[in-house]
Design a protein around this motif. Structure first.
Motif, mmCIF file in Angstrom:
data_model
loop_
_atom_site.group_PDB
_atom_site.id
_atom_site.type_symbol
_atom_site.label_atom_id
_atom_site.label_comp_id
_atom_site.label_asym_id
_atom_site.label_seq_id
_atom_site.Cartn_x
_atom_site.Cartn_y
_atom_site.Cartn_z
ATOM 1 N N SER A 1 0.830 -1.208 0.000
ATOM 2 C CA SER A 1 0.000 0.000 0.000
ATOM 3 C C SER A 1 0.863 1.256 0.000
ATOM 4 O O SER A 1 0.492 2.263 -0.612
ATOM 5 N N LYS A 2 2.012 1.204 0.651
ATOM 6 C CA LYS A 2 2.918 2.353 0.621
ATOM 7 C C LYS A 2 3.360 2.649 -0.807
ATOM 8 O O LYS A 2 3.413 3.808 -1.213
ATOM 9 N N LEU B 1 0.503 4.316 -2.537
ATOM 10 C CA LEU B 1 0.333 5.694 -2.067
ATOM 11 C C LEU B 1 1.397 6.611 -2.664
ATOM 12 O O LEU B 1 1.120 7.759 -3.001
ATOM 13 N N SER C 1 -6.920 2.070 6.897
ATOM 14 C CA SER C 1 -6.361 3.281 7.499
ATOM 15 C C SER C 1 -5.918 3.022 8.938
ATOM 16 O O SER C 1 -4.834 3.456 9.354
ATOM 17 N N TYR D 1 -8.132 5.899 -1.528
ATOM 18 C CA TYR D 1 -7.768 5.015 -0.413
ATOM 19 C C TYR D 1 -8.594 3.737 -0.395
ATOM 20 O O TYR D 1 -8.075 2.671 -0.080
ATOM 21 N N GLY E 1 4.414 10.897 -1.534
ATOM 22 C CA GLY E 1 3.837 10.646 -2.856
ATOM 23 C C GLY E 1 4.490 11.491 -3.919
ATOM 24 O O GLY E 1 5.002 12.593 -3.654
ATOM 25 N N ILE F 1 -7.134 1.361 -2.892
ATOM 26 C CA ILE F 1 -5.870 0.807 -2.385
ATOM 27 C C ILE F 1 -6.164 -0.256 -1.341
ATOM 28 O O ILE F 1 -5.585 -1.340 -1.368
ATOM 29 N N ARG G 1 0.929 9.828 1.985
ATOM 30 C CA ARG G 1 0.887 10.223 0.572
ATOM 31 C C ARG G 1 1.351 11.669 0.405
ATOM 32 O O ARG G 1 2.083 11.987 -0.528
ATOM 33 N N PRO H 1 -2.527 7.127 6.116
ATOM 34 C CA PRO H 1 -2.256 7.006 4.684
ATOM 35 C C PRO H 1 -2.264 8.356 3.964
ATOM 36 O O PRO H 1 -1.422 8.594 3.088
ATOM 37 N N SER H 2 -3.163 9.243 4.342
ATOM 38 C CA SER H 2 -3.208 10.549 3.668
ATOM 39 C C SER H 2 -1.962 11.372 3.976
ATOM 40 O O SER H 2 -1.393 12.015 3.083
#
Length: 89
Positions: free
Chosen positions: A40-41, A44, A67, A51, A86, A54, A82, A78-79
């Motif tokens: 997931s990283k 992201l 999350s 999300y 990201g 993902i 990113r 996660p946000s």
């Protein structure tokens, strides 16, 4: 006879899972969860996938569960991850 083979195969599989857990120092479930979160990283960092997509792509039942697991594992949402790591597209 077939049942004996299936039972024997299951015992071997269980032994291999235990050995794998001992070698990795974590349970097989924790190992798989960690691998999913590592993937997931990458998503992201390199995509603009939502999300929820993902979460689904890496095997979580919902964006909320994803999350929460991400935050518990990496101590960042996660946000926020990113935003920090990201790529700009």
């Amino acid at each position: 006879m077939l049942w004996d083979f299936v039972t024997y195969g299951w015992i071997i599989l269980c032994e291999e899972v235990v050995i794998l857990g001992v070698e990795l120092g974590v349970s097989p479930i924790a190992y798989v969860k960690r691998r999913r979160l590592e993937r997931s990283k990458q998503l992201l960092e390199g995509t603009d996938m939502p999300y929820g997509r993902i979460a689904s792509a890496v095997g979580f039942a919902s964006a909320d569960r994803f999350s929460k697991a991400f935050k518990e594992t990496f101590d960042i949402t996660p946000s926020d991850y990113r935003y920090r790591f990201g790529s700009s597209t």
